[in-house]
Design an enzyme around this catalytic site. Structure first.
Site, short mmCIF file in Angstrom:
data_model
loop_
_atom_site.label_atom_id
_atom_site.label_comp_id
_atom_site.label_asym_id
_atom_site.label_seq_id
_atom_site.Cartn_x
_atom_site.Cartn_y
_atom_site.Cartn_z
NE ARG A 9 -3.32 2.60 2.57
CZ ARG A 9 -3.90 3.09 3.64
NH1 ARG A 9 -3.80 2.49 4.80
NH2 ARG A 9 -4.58 4.21 3.54
CG HIS A 10 -0.81 5.04 -0.90
ND1 HIS A 10 -0.94 5.89 0.18
CD2 HIS A 10 -2.06 4.72 -1.26
CE1 HIS A 10 -2.21 6.09 0.46
NE2 HIS A 10 -2.92 5.37 -0.41
CD GLU A 85 -8.37 2.76 -2.45
OE1 GLU A 85 -8.57 1.64 -2.97
OE2 GLU A 85 -8.02 2.89 -1.26
#
Length: 185
Positions: A9-10, A85
């Site tokens: 995940r970022h 997303e």
């Protein structure tokens, strides 16, 4: 059969820190978010990625994380729209806590399903499943919180109703092989 995958995940963004929903909007990484991406780089540096493809969401926060997390480990990072997303429609950019208070949402997960003009979990599940069907080589995937959970939910054979139960987090790496998930720190 899907090959082994690393899913990231970022890192934390300014809007994450403010409690704002991002969806298709973007917000820059914070200093903490950049540090989380460097932590992912340290984790991945312990693995052999020589045969791996690197794929990232085209959204800035994910691509910036990918550049930091994969620095010195892979030659190229390719963006893929399927890793973006979940769409939040009219609620992108809005304050998470305020929306929960104004709606029938029991938590932030409900907001992703209730968002006017949003993508919803069933559509995200279909998008992620179609994407995974295209993967032919070991890969590192850099994506977002809900999309990461959905990918891992599919890979571990769980129903959409388990989305709340699957672990998330920034600064960590999930390794998936043969339907089994390992959290790397």
């Amino acid at each position: 059969m899907i090959p082994p995958l690393y899913i990231l995940r970022h890192g934390e963004t300014e809007w994450n820190a403010q409690g704002r929903l991002q969806g298709s909007f973007d917000s820059p990484l914070t200093s903490r978010g950049r540090a989380q991406a460097r932590a992912q780089n340290r984790i991945l540096a312990q693995r052999d990625l020589s045969a791996s493809t690197a794929l990232s969401s085209p959204q800035g926060r994910a691509f910036q994380t990918a550049a930091i997390a994969l620095e010195g480990l892979v030659a190229d990072i390719v963006t893929h729209a399927a890793l973006r997303e979940i769409g939040l429609g009219d609620w992108a950019g809005q304050d998470r806590a305020a929306l929960i208070a104004e709606t029938n949402a029991q938590d932030a997960f409900d907001l992703y399903e209730l968002a006017p003009g949003g993508e919803g979990f069933a559509a995200l599940h279909a998008r992620c499943g179609a994407f995974l069907d295209q993967i032919t080589a070991p890969s590192v995937l850099v994506t977002h919180g809900i999309t990461s959970r959905m990918l891992r939910l599919i890979l571990t054979g769980q129903p959409i109703t388990a989305l709340r139960d699957i672990a998330g987090g920034q600064g960590i790496v999930f390794y998936l092989e043969n339907g089994i998930q390992h959290q790397l720190r």
